[in-house]
Design an enzyme around this catalytic site. Sequence first.
Site, short mmCIF file in Angstrom:
data_model
loop_
_atom_site.label_atom_id
_atom_site.label_comp_id
_atom_site.label_asym_id
_atom_site.label_seq_id
_atom_site.Cartn_x
_atom_site.Cartn_y
_atom_site.Cartn_z
N ASP A 44 20.73 -60.15 -4.06
CA ASP A 44 22.18 -60.09 -4.01
C ASP A 44 22.63 -59.31 -2.77
OD1 ASP A 44 22.40 -61.45 -6.41
OD2 ASP A 44 22.45 -59.62 -7.62
N TYR A 72 11.10 -52.82 -8.30
CA TYR A 72 12.44 -52.44 -7.85
C TYR A 72 12.68 -50.96 -8.10
CZ TYR A 72 13.52 -57.48 -8.08
OH TYR A 72 13.52 -58.84 -7.92
N ASP A 86 27.04 -55.22 -12.05
CA ASP A 86 26.67 -54.35 -10.92
C ASP A 86 27.93 -53.83 -10.24
OD1 ASP A 86 27.63 -56.34 -9.22
OD2 ASP A 86 25.65 -57.06 -8.64
N ARG A 188 20.07 -56.17 -13.20
CA ARG A 188 21.44 -55.95 -13.68
C ARG A 188 21.51 -56.05 -15.20
NH1 ARG A 188 24.94 -60.31 -11.26
NH2 ARG A 188 23.02 -61.40 -10.74
#
Length: 307
Positions: A44, A72, A86, A188
């Site tokens: 994203d 992550y 988010d 998310r």
Amino acid sequence: MASPAPQSGILLVDKPQGITSHDVVARARRALGTRKVGHAGTLDPMATGLLVLGVGASTRLLTYVVGLGKEYHATVRLGATTVSDDADGEIVSWADTVDPATDAAIDAAFAAQVGDIQQVPSAVSAIKVNGQRAYARVRAGEDVELAPRSVTIESITRTADPRRLEVEGHGVVDVDIVVRCSSGTYIRAIARDAGEALGVGGHLTALRRTAIGPFAVAEAVDGTTLSAETPELLGATETAERLFPVVRLDADGAVALGQGKRIPVEHADTAGPVAAVSGDGRLVGLVRVDKGIARTLVNFPADQTGA
């Protein structure tokens, strides 16, 4: 004079915040002077970190990168929900209090998501619903409900004490985590579901992808300067050697395999691909070995793989 072999290899890029993954691909095309650049999954615009791009004939390797496990580093904000789960999305609600979010309760909310789970993707996502992207339907004012998907979350590790602070007059708790998970996992959604479990809501405020399979962001070139210089590629052979078992071929075997013939090899039978590498270090192809015979799955002709 013979024309030079086309560029081929894998390009690891550290994507900066605020641009799309397709912007990074465009920068790579300009830097390398070729349009044959593909990607093994996007990030994203809010997110930073590792993108794996394929160049030239090495785009054939991207199929095997897409499904690799990922790592992550993320920051989850508990106490507020957003339309996109988010920080890029509009805030939908604030919690009256974040008192339920004790350290022990926070850890339990994340621990409940570890393992083989059914995860509902974020509604603001690129998943298609009746031929249209889910995010487009949400932006048009529709209520979108996506079906849960099977994902595997290997671990969620909190890396610091939760931070209690005030944002826009509301109490929130920020939590830094490292997530190791399968492809297809929505970080998310992890933030959203932790917030729901605690009864306070949650969303993601920062996300950085640090690894995809054997590739680490520490190896990547800086995406902010990508179009200003010619980046160095990871060769097709080195890439394949990281991804697969390897069988070494003599000169005759390399020629025969390149011609599409099945050849005997000294390698155990495998269900998945094996990298077939010639004596001079060239990736000849990806093969499957059955009863000591190698059969080509993906061919890499000598005039397409570059140096």
